[in-house]
Motif scaffolding. Sequence first.
Motif, PDB file in Angstrom:
ATOM      1  N   TYR A  35       0.868  -1.182   0.000  1.00  0.00           N
ATOM      2  CA  TYR A  35       0.000   0.000   0.000  1.00  0.00           C
ATOM      3  C   TYR A  35       0.897   1.221   0.000  1.00  0.00           C
ATOM      4  N   ASN A  36       0.446   2.296  -0.634  1.00  0.00           N
ATOM      5  CA  ASN A  36       1.327   3.435  -0.878  1.00  0.00           C
ATOM      6  C   ASN A  36       0.964   4.625   0.004  1.00  0.00           C
ATOM      7  N   THR A  37       1.985   5.175   0.685  1.00  0.00           N
ATOM      8  CA  THR A  37       1.795   6.315   1.584  1.00  0.00           C
ATOM      9  C   THR A  37       2.203   7.623   0.927  1.00  0.00           C
ATOM     10  N   ASP A  38       2.848   7.539  -0.239  1.00  0.00           N
ATOM     11  CA  ASP A  38       3.486   8.723  -0.802  1.00  0.00           C
ATOM     12  C   ASP A  38       2.519   9.657  -1.536  1.00  0.00           C
ATOM     13  N   GLY A  39       1.207   9.363  -1.460  1.00  0.00           N
ATOM     14  CA  GLY A  39       0.233  10.280  -2.044  1.00  0.00           C
ATOM     15  C   GLY A  39      -0.547  11.051  -0.996  1.00  0.00           C
ATOM     16  N   GLY A  40      -0.243  10.825   0.282  1.00  0.00           N
ATOM     17  CA  GLY A  40      -1.146  11.352   1.312  1.00  0.00           C
ATOM     18  C   GLY A  40      -0.539  12.284   2.339  1.00  0.00           C
ATOM     19  N   TRP A  41       0.547  12.976   1.987  1.00  0.00           N
ATOM     20  CA  TRP A  41       1.221  13.805   2.999  1.00  0.00           C
ATOM     21  C   TRP A  41       0.371  14.997   3.409  1.00  0.00           C
ATOM     22  N   LEU A  42       0.579  15.413   4.652  1.00  0.00           N
ATOM     23  CA  LEU A  42      -0.273  16.448   5.244  1.00  0.00           C
ATOM     24  C   LEU A  42       0.022  17.847   4.690  1.00  0.00           C
ATOM     25  N   ASN A  43       1.251  18.057   4.183  1.00  0.00           N
ATOM     26  CA  ASN A  43       1.596  19.390   3.676  1.00  0.00           C
ATOM     27  C   ASN A  43       1.132  19.594   2.232  1.00  0.00           C
ATOM     28  N   TRP A  44       0.496  18.588   1.629  1.00  0.00           N
ATOM     29  CA  TRP A  44       0.060  18.748   0.248  1.00  0.00           C
ATOM     30  C   TRP A  44      -1.410  19.127   0.208  1.00  0.00           C
ATOM     31  N   PRO A  45      -1.744  20.074  -0.688  1.00  0.00           N
ATOM     32  CA  PRO A  45      -3.136  20.493  -0.766  1.00  0.00           C
ATOM     33  C   PRO A  45      -4.060  19.337  -1.157  1.00  0.00           C
ATOM     34  N   LEU A  46      -5.303  19.491  -0.810  1.00  0.00           N
ATOM     35  CA  LEU A  46      -6.284  18.431  -1.043  1.00  0.00           C
ATOM     36  C   LEU A  46      -6.301  17.953  -2.499  1.00  0.00           C
ATOM     37  N   GLU A  47      -6.220  18.922  -3.437  1.00  0.00           N
ATOM     38  CA  GLU A  47      -6.282  18.530  -4.862  1.00  0.00           C
ATOM     39  C   GLU A  47      -5.092  17.637  -5.226  1.00  0.00           C
ATOM     40  N   THR A  48      -3.918  17.968  -4.671  1.00  0.00           N
ATOM     41  CA  THR A  48      -2.722  17.157  -4.962  1.00  0.00           C
ATOM     42  C   THR A  48      -2.894  15.753  -4.390  1.00  0.00           C
ATOM     43  N   VAL A  49      -3.401  15.671  -3.162  1.00  0.00           N
ATOM     44  CA  VAL A  49      -3.606  14.358  -2.537  1.00  0.00           C
ATOM     45  C   VAL A  49      -4.566  13.525  -3.382  1.00  0.00           C
ATOM     46  N   VAL A  50      -5.650  14.140  -3.810  1.00  0.00           N
ATOM     47  CA  VAL A  50      -6.638  13.395  -4.607  1.00  0.00           C
ATOM     48  C   VAL A  50      -6.023  12.952  -5.927  1.00  0.00           C
ATOM     49  N   SER A  51      -5.316  13.858  -6.617  1.00  0.00           N
ATOM     50  CA  SER A  51      -4.789  13.455  -7.931  1.00  0.00           C
ATOM     51  C   SER A  51      -3.650  12.450  -7.782  1.00  0.00           C
ATOM     52  N   ASP A  52      -2.823  12.591  -6.735  1.00  0.00           N
ATOM     53  CA  ASP A  52      -1.749  11.598  -6.527  1.00  0.00           C
ATOM     54  C   ASP A  52      -2.332  10.221  -6.211  1.00  0.00           C
ATOM     55  N   CYS A  53      -3.333  10.189  -5.355  1.00  0.00           N
ATOM     56  CA  CYS A  53      -3.926   8.897  -4.990  1.00  0.00           C
ATOM     57  C   CYS A  53      -4.600   8.273  -6.212  1.00  0.00           C
ATOM     58  N   ARG A  54      -5.240   9.103  -7.008  1.00  0.00           N
ATOM     59  CA  ARG A  54      -5.870   8.610  -8.238  1.00  0.00           C
ATOM     60  C   ARG A  54      -4.828   7.981  -9.170  1.00  0.00           C
ATOM     61  N   ARG A  55      -3.696   8.661  -9.306  1.00  0.00           N
ATOM     62  CA  ARG A  55      -2.625   8.126 -10.159  1.00  0.00           C
ATOM     63  C   ARG A  55      -2.107   6.794  -9.614  1.00  0.00           C
ATOM     64  N   LEU A  56      -1.902   6.734  -8.288  1.00  0.00           N
ATOM     65  CA  LEU A  56      -1.390   5.491  -7.688  1.00  0.00           C
ATOM     66  C   LEU A  56      -2.342   4.327  -7.962  1.00  0.00           C
ATOM     67  N   ILE A  57      -3.619   4.587  -7.897  1.00  0.00           N
ATOM     68  CA  ILE A  57      -4.611   3.520  -8.085  1.00  0.00           C
ATOM     69  C   ILE A  57      -4.809   3.217  -9.576  1.00  0.00           C
ATOM     70  N   GLU A  58      -5.038   4.259 -10.347  1.00  0.00           N
ATOM     71  CA  GLU A  58      -5.456   4.030 -11.741  1.00  0.00           C
ATOM     72  C   GLU A  58      -4.285   3.726 -12.662  1.00  0.00           C
ATOM     73  N   GLU A  59      -3.119   4.344 -12.392  1.00  0.00           N
ATOM     74  CA  GLU A  59      -1.995   4.120 -13.309  1.00  0.00           C
ATOM     75  C   GLU A  59      -0.974   3.134 -12.760  1.00  0.00           C
ATOM     76  N   GLU A  60      -0.739   3.181 -11.449  1.00  0.00           N
ATOM     77  CA  GLU A  60       0.336   2.335 -10.905  1.00  0.00           C
ATOM     78  C   GLU A  60      -0.168   0.998 -10.347  1.00  0.00           C
ATOM     79  N   GLY A  61      -1.462   0.845 -10.215  1.00  0.00           N
ATOM     80  CA  GLY A  61      -2.004  -0.473  -9.878  1.00  0.00           C
ATOM     81  C   GLY A  61      -2.148  -0.786  -8.393  1.00  0.00           C
ATOM     82  N   TYR A  62      -1.937   0.209  -7.518  1.00  0.00           N
ATOM     83  CA  TYR A  62      -2.153  -0.049  -6.083  1.00  0.00           C
ATOM     84  C   TYR A  62      -3.640  -0.205  -5.805  1.00  0.00           C
TER      85      TYR A  62
END
Length: 370
Positions: free
Chosen positions: A141-168
């Motif tokens: 499971y990936n933690t690198d999309g959920g840091w507290l200093n990143w704005p909400l939009e970044t967290v959402v788009s990073d998590c989306r990428r991890l799931i949809e493109e990287e397969g987590y």
Amino acid sequence: MKITRLEPFILHAPVTRGGIADSTHSITHWGAPGVAIHTDTGMIGYGFSGTHAHLATDRLITDCIVHSYGPLLLGEDPREVRRLWEKLYKHSPIYWVGRAGITHLALGAIDIALWDLKAKDTGAPLWKLLGGSAAKKVEAYNTDGGWLNWPLETVVSDCRRLIEEEGYRAVKLKVGGADPKEDLRRVEAVRKALGPEVRIMTDANGRWTLSQAIETAGRLADFDVTWIEEPINFDDVQGHLRLAEAIRTPIALGEQIYTATHFREFMDAGAVHYVQPDVVRVAGVTEFLEVADMAQSRNLPVAPHVGDMAQVHQHICFAHPAANLLEYIPWLRDWMEDPARIESGYYCVPDAPGAGTTPNLRAFREINRI
Ligand code: 0YR
Ligand code: MG
């Protein structure tokens, strides 16, 4: 095989996008103070701890490795790792001053290097030496999309990428920010963006008081969160028990726990559901296995912390029946000879002999601060 020399190193690896924060820590680099243990065969074992790259403190760790423990290791056979662990921990002058803390981190790095040597000596990856199987599935499971200093939009788009493109299939979000409502908004937004199937873990890094945790963690079940990690002070067994009785979301903890005995207290109290030892905080592979066995006998899953950036932990997971899920944070990926690899959300089976802890030449040239 005999130990001839201990050579320290201190790697400071840059973290994602130049800086990350959770509720308690803000860091720009991850530290790996460690040791190369040389032997009369020419074979070298590598082990390192995990820190926030504070150089003066990293030096305390490497000094402890080389000057406190080092003389006790010279001439010893590194393959007798369990006897050596007892000798270094319980039957040395260091025991009096340090059953936890810097001395424990130092002992952990040494123990990992000894297991690395033991596996290299048999020509096998550590998981095989520990009785594991390549047929096992170890999910990441990936933690690198959920840091507290990143704005909400970044967290959402990073998590989306991890799931949809990287397969987590699972991501972890940091919570415990200044405003608990904002914590809940972030979790809700990610749940909405990712849909009901993806697992979402949350991690407060020890920030809340018990009442804050009951209040905020109590509402995480609305978003079907897999666990709340380190909701309150790391050491507080009774507090976690009270919280476990008050909320529906399971509790995960262990990355800050130093000893197997302390883990046993959490487990026996019913204060932890996901057991998260870190091989660089408990004193190495030896003590980690003790914790994992205790968890197994109590029907508790082990989901190791990634403090070593998944190098030794992946070997333990391929070997231990209680450990099937492992965090992933990529900070040491560029600096290891055989970095952990993930495909479609699962760890690839490491095939190089040893524990996977050998830094690459670039690491020694570019990020070694010794
Ligand atoms: C910063 N994982 C963690 C970062 C992470 C920390 O110290 O390393 O958030 O290790 O809690 O679960
Ligand atoms: Mg954590």
